[in-house]
Write a protein that holds these residues in place. Structure first.
Motif, PDB file in Angstrom:
ATOM      1  N   LEU A  82      -1.008  -8.991  10.346  1.00 10.84           N
ATOM      2  CA  LEU A  82      -1.523  -7.738   9.786  1.00 10.84           C
ATOM      3  C   LEU A  82      -2.190  -7.971   8.434  1.00 10.84           C
ATOM      4  O   LEU A  82      -3.275  -7.435   8.158  1.00 10.84           O
ATOM      5  CB  LEU A  82      -0.386  -6.723   9.645  1.00 10.84           C
ATOM      6  CG  LEU A  82      -0.763  -5.373   9.022  1.00 10.84           C
ATOM      7  CD1 LEU A  82      -1.804  -4.656   9.868  1.00 10.84           C
ATOM      8  CD2 LEU A  82       0.475  -4.493   8.849  1.00 10.84           C
ATOM      9  N   VAL A  83      -1.568  -8.769   7.608  1.00 16.40           N
ATOM     10  CA  VAL A  83      -2.138  -9.070   6.284  1.00 16.40           C
ATOM     11  C   VAL A  83      -3.477  -9.791   6.438  1.00 16.40           C
ATOM     12  O   VAL A  83      -4.454  -9.477   5.743  1.00 16.40           O
ATOM     13  CB  VAL A  83      -1.146  -9.909   5.449  1.00 16.40           C
ATOM     14  CG1 VAL A  83      -1.818 -10.434   4.186  1.00 16.40           C
ATOM     15  CG2 VAL A  83       0.077  -9.081   5.089  1.00 16.40           C
ATOM     16  N   ASN A  84      -3.542 -10.749   7.356  1.00 15.14           N
ATOM     17  CA  ASN A  84      -4.794 -11.486   7.579  1.00 15.14           C
ATOM     18  C   ASN A  84      -5.891 -10.580   8.128  1.00 15.14           C
ATOM     19  O   ASN A  84      -7.054 -10.668   7.715  1.00 15.14           O
ATOM     20  CB  ASN A  84      -4.557 -12.651   8.546  1.00 15.14           C
ATOM     21  CG  ASN A  84      -3.776 -13.785   7.913  1.00 15.14           C
ATOM     22  OD1 ASN A  84      -3.829 -13.979   6.705  1.00 15.14           O
ATOM     23  ND2 ASN A  84      -3.036 -14.531   8.716  1.00 15.14           N
ATOM     24  N   ASP A 102       7.271  -2.552  10.923  1.00 10.18           N
ATOM     25  CA  ASP A 102       8.080  -1.478  10.346  1.00 10.18           C
ATOM     26  C   ASP A 102       7.329  -0.853   9.173  1.00 10.18           C
ATOM     27  O   ASP A 102       6.975  -1.539   8.209  1.00 10.18           O
ATOM     28  CB  ASP A 102       9.419  -2.051   9.876  1.00 10.18           C
ATOM     29  CG  ASP A 102      10.361  -0.973   9.346  1.00 10.18           C
ATOM     30  OD1 ASP A 102      10.001   0.220   9.434  1.00 10.18           O
ATOM     31  OD2 ASP A 102      11.442  -1.331   8.847  1.00 10.18           O
ATOM     32  N   ALA A 103       7.096   0.463   9.276  1.00 13.81           N
ATOM     33  CA  ALA A 103       6.339   1.153   8.224  1.00 13.81           C
ATOM     34  C   ALA A 103       7.065   1.132   6.889  1.00 13.81           C
ATOM     35  O   ALA A 103       6.443   1.268   5.831  1.00 13.81           O
ATOM     36  CB  ALA A 103       6.057   2.596   8.647  1.00 13.81           C
ATOM     37  N   ALA A 104       8.378   0.978   6.923  1.00 17.84           N
ATOM     38  CA  ALA A 104       9.157   0.975   5.681  1.00 17.84           C
ATOM     39  C   ALA A 104       9.197  -0.404   5.022  1.00 17.84           C
ATOM     40  O   ALA A 104       9.677  -0.540   3.902  1.00 17.84           O
ATOM     41  CB  ALA A 104      10.580   1.452   5.960  1.00 17.84           C
ATOM     42  N   SER A 105       8.677  -1.413   5.707  1.00 16.14           N
ATOM     43  CA  SER A 105       8.709  -2.763   5.143  1.00 16.14           C
ATOM     44  C   SER A 105       7.582  -2.943   4.132  1.00 16.14           C
ATOM     45  O   SER A 105       6.711  -2.095   3.973  1.00 16.14           O
ATOM     46  CB  SER A 105       8.579  -3.802   6.263  1.00 16.14           C
ATOM     47  OG  SER A 105       7.288  -3.745   6.829  1.00 16.14           O
ATOM     48  N   GLU A 106       7.602  -4.099   3.479  1.00 15.80           N
ATOM     49  CA  GLU A 106       6.587  -4.403   2.468  1.00 15.80           C
ATOM     50  C   GLU A 106       5.271  -4.853   3.089  1.00 15.80           C
ATOM     51  O   GLU A 106       4.272  -4.990   2.387  1.00 15.80           O
ATOM     52  CB  GLU A 106       7.107  -5.505   1.534  1.00 15.80           C
ATOM     53  CG  GLU A 106       8.224  -5.064   0.603  1.00 15.80           C
ATOM     54  CD  GLU A 106       7.727  -4.092  -0.464  1.00 15.80           C
ATOM     55  OE1 GLU A 106       6.576  -4.242  -0.909  1.00 15.80           O
ATOM     56  OE2 GLU A 106       8.482  -3.178  -0.817  1.00 15.80           O
ATOM     57  N   SER A 107       5.271  -5.082   4.399  1.00 15.92           N
ATOM     58  CA  SER A 107       4.092  -5.673   5.039  1.00 15.92           C
ATOM     59  C   SER A 107       2.867  -4.767   4.952  1.00 15.92           C
ATOM     60  O   SER A 107       1.749  -5.243   4.731  1.00 15.92           O
ATOM     61  CB  SER A 107       4.393  -6.003   6.503  1.00 15.92           C
ATOM     62  OG  SER A 107       4.822  -4.846   7.193  1.00 15.92           O
ATOM     63  N   ILE A 108       3.055  -3.458   5.118  1.00 15.76           N
ATOM     64  CA  ILE A 108       1.907  -2.554   5.058  1.00 15.76           C
ATOM     65  C   ILE A 108       1.356  -2.498   3.637  1.00 15.76           C
ATOM     66  O   ILE A 108       0.137  -2.493   3.425  1.00 15.76           O
ATOM     67  CB  ILE A 108       2.291  -1.152   5.572  1.00 15.76           C
ATOM     68  CG1 ILE A 108       2.577  -1.220   7.080  1.00 15.76           C
ATOM     69  CG2 ILE A 108       1.190  -0.143   5.284  1.00 15.76           C
ATOM     70  CD1 ILE A 108       2.904   0.095   7.719  1.00 15.76           C
ATOM     71  N   GLY A 109       2.247  -2.474   2.660  1.00 10.98           N
ATOM     72  CA  GLY A 109       1.798  -2.512   1.269  1.00 10.98           C
ATOM     73  C   GLY A 109       1.062  -3.801   0.948  1.00 10.98           C
ATOM     74  O   GLY A 109       0.029  -3.789   0.263  1.00 10.98           O
ATOM     75  N   SER A 110       1.567  -4.919   1.467  1.00 13.48           N
ATOM     76  CA  SER A 110       0.900  -6.211   1.254  1.00 13.48           C
ATOM     77  C   SER A 110      -0.471  -6.231   1.919  1.00 13.48           C
ATOM     78  O   SER A 110      -1.449  -6.720   1.348  1.00 13.48           O
ATOM     79  CB  SER A 110       1.762  -7.346   1.814  1.00 13.48           C
ATOM     80  OG  SER A 110       3.010  -7.399   1.163  1.00 13.48           O
ATOM     81  N   ALA A 111      -0.526  -5.683   3.140  1.00 15.74           N
ATOM     82  CA  ALA A 111      -1.805  -5.624   3.857  1.00 15.74           C
ATOM     83  C   ALA A 111      -2.803  -4.738   3.115  1.00 15.74           C
ATOM     84  O   ALA A 111      -3.996  -5.052   3.035  1.00 15.74           O
ATOM     85  CB  ALA A 111      -1.581  -5.104   5.272  1.00 15.74           C
ATOM     86  N   LEU A 112      -2.307  -3.642   2.557  1.00 13.90           N
ATOM     87  CA  LEU A 112      -3.177  -2.731   1.808  1.00 13.90           C
ATOM     88  C   LEU A 112      -3.724  -3.408   0.555  1.00 13.90           C
ATOM     89  O   LEU A 112      -4.910  -3.280   0.233  1.00 13.90           O
ATOM     90  CB  LEU A 112      -2.397  -1.470   1.445  1.00 13.90           C
ATOM     91  CG  LEU A 112      -3.153  -0.370   0.692  1.00 13.90           C
ATOM     92  CD1 LEU A 112      -4.390   0.072   1.467  1.00 13.90           C
ATOM     93  CD2 LEU A 112      -2.242   0.827   0.431  1.00 13.90           C
ATOM     94  N   ARG A 113      -2.882  -4.142  -0.137  1.00 12.90           N
ATOM     95  CA  ARG A 113      -3.349  -4.867  -1.327  1.00 12.90           C
ATOM     96  C   ARG A 113      -4.397  -5.912  -0.962  1.00 12.90           C
ATOM     97  O   ARG A 113      -5.392  -6.088  -1.683  1.00 12.90           O
ATOM     98  CB  ARG A 113      -2.159  -5.530  -2.037  1.00 12.90           C
ATOM     99  CG  ARG A 113      -1.284  -4.554  -2.811  1.00 12.90           C
ATOM    100  CD  ARG A 113      -0.310  -5.301  -3.716  1.00 12.90           C
ATOM    101  NE  ARG A 113       0.660  -6.066  -2.945  1.00 12.90           N
ATOM    102  CZ  ARG A 113       1.811  -5.588  -2.496  1.00 12.90           C
ATOM    103  NH1 ARG A 113       2.138  -4.328  -2.738  1.00 12.90           N
ATOM    104  NH2 ARG A 113       2.645  -6.354  -1.815  1.00 12.90           N
TER     105      ARG A 113
END
Length: 380
Positions: A82-84, A102-113
């Motif tokens: 997702l980040v890539n 998981d929407a609550a994980s840091e992955s979506i925030g990392s992907a957004l950054r």
């Protein structure tokens, strides 16, 4: 030793991913389902799966097909993917992957950054991630959104922003301080020509289309999807022969959102109790806005914090910045406080006689016209 090495066992699968050849890859995965999560390649010691290879080679359909397979990917693989995908601005990949994490994980925030850092103009990707993000956004995310000009997204996230800190009444003002530095996000800093100004005033904001739906407008879209499609069609066809009209329309929309956020950040409801820190931040915003000729923000700040003009130091610095930039409108606003002894007439004349590059107005060409403008300035 080479930095990239392909596992010989999975070379055929690797080559299929590089080419985006799903017909060739599908039988391989049917025979060996575990190959989905296997390391097909190692780059500088980091393992890469077939999913990551497909993302790197930008094969959207291949990625979508992989995600639909019954085999489950590990959380780590999905989050990296997702980040890539977000960093490359691939909306189809992001939409395929974002619901798998998981929407609550840091992955979506990392992907957004990552999307804001490497694909800031792919707004549809940013919206997709923002809508699925749980919890309030961090300050770096909000600052990057401001710098990228996505003020509608900033407004969408504003109610969730700043309430996890102890100084919640200043978080939006701090963000406004970053926004003021972006001259073109305000009408007074846009520096339009006469023709562009005429077009600017004629463009109705209701027609300006951003190519995707704002979540705030969902009810309207559901009620009248035909009207929405007609609006998009009309805007695209009206601006196709003249791209500068589209640019001006989008600028007008940005100016609207910028002022909306400024009003929100400076509202009494948002600020609550006015503290010395709040006044200090606001005074810095006023001086920065005056330096940049941003009359909207100066007026708004002084309207909400009129006590600032009774601070002699702030008033003097404000007038100096206004005079140095030859800002007529702002000078008339600040000039009302000269009689309070904040700045003597002799001191004002001394500042006026100093020439700086900011004195040259962008809409004046030639030395003769510039001299004429200077003479007019002394009559203000």
């Amino acid at each position: 030793k080479t930095q990239a090495a392909v596992d010989g066992k999975y070379r055929n699968l690797f080559e299929a991913a590089v080419k985006g050849d799903w017909k060739f890859a599908e039988p391989i995965l049917d025979v060996d389902p575990e190959a989905v999560a296997a390391t097909v390649m190692t780059v500088r010691g980091k393992p890469m799966t077939v999913l990551e290879v497909a993302i790197m080679t930008t094969h959207d359909q291949f990625v979508e097909n992989l995600v639909k397979l019954p085999q489950k990917f590990s959380v780590d693989i999905l989050e990296r993917a997702l980040v890539n995908a977000a960093s490359r601005g691939r909306i189809r990949m992001v939409n395929a992957l974002v619901d798998k994490v998981d929407a609550a994980s840091e992955s979506i925030g990392s992907a957004l950054r990552q999307a804001l850092s490497y694909a800031p103009m792919r707004k549809e990707v940013i919206w997709s991630l923002v809508k699925r993000m749980k919890g309030g956004p961090t300050k770096p995310i909000m600052v990057k959104l401001v710098m990228a000009g996505h003020l509608d997204i900033v407004l969408y996230l504003a109610p969730q922003y700043g309430y996890s800190t102890t100084s919640k009444n200043n978080t939006k003002i701090e963000l406004l301080k970053d926004l003021v530095k972006m001259d073109s996000y305000f009408y007074s800093g846009a520096r339009f020509t006469f023709l562009e100004n005429c077009i600017y005033r004629c463009i109705p904001l209701c027609l300006v289309d951003t190519s995707f739906d704002n979540p705030k407008d969902r009810k309207i879209v559901q009620v009248s999807p035909a009207l929405k499609r007609f609006k998009i069609w009309l805007w695209n066809h009206a601006t196709k022969p003249a791209h500068f009209i589209k640019r001006i329309g989008e600028s007008k929309l940005t100016h609207k959102y910028s002022l909306e956020f400024a009003n929100l950040a400076l509202s009494k409801k948002e600020i609550g109790t006015i503290t010395p820190e709040t006044l200090k931040l606001t005074s810095e915003i006023v001086l920065e806005a005056a330096y940049r000729g941003n009359s909207e923000i100066v007026k708004l700040c002084l309207k909400n914090f009129p006590e600032l003009m009774w601070d002699k130091k702030i008033a003097k610095t404000l007038i100096q910045e206004v005079v140095n930039g030859r800002q007529v409108e702002l000078f008339r606003l600040a000039n009302t406080h000269l009689s309070d002894g904040n700045f003597t007439k002799n001191g004002l004349m001394k500042v006026m006689t100093k020439w700086t590059p900011r004195c040259a107005s962008p809409d004046v060409s030639g030395a003769a016209f510039l001299m004429q403008r200077e003479l007019q300035w002394y009559k203000v």
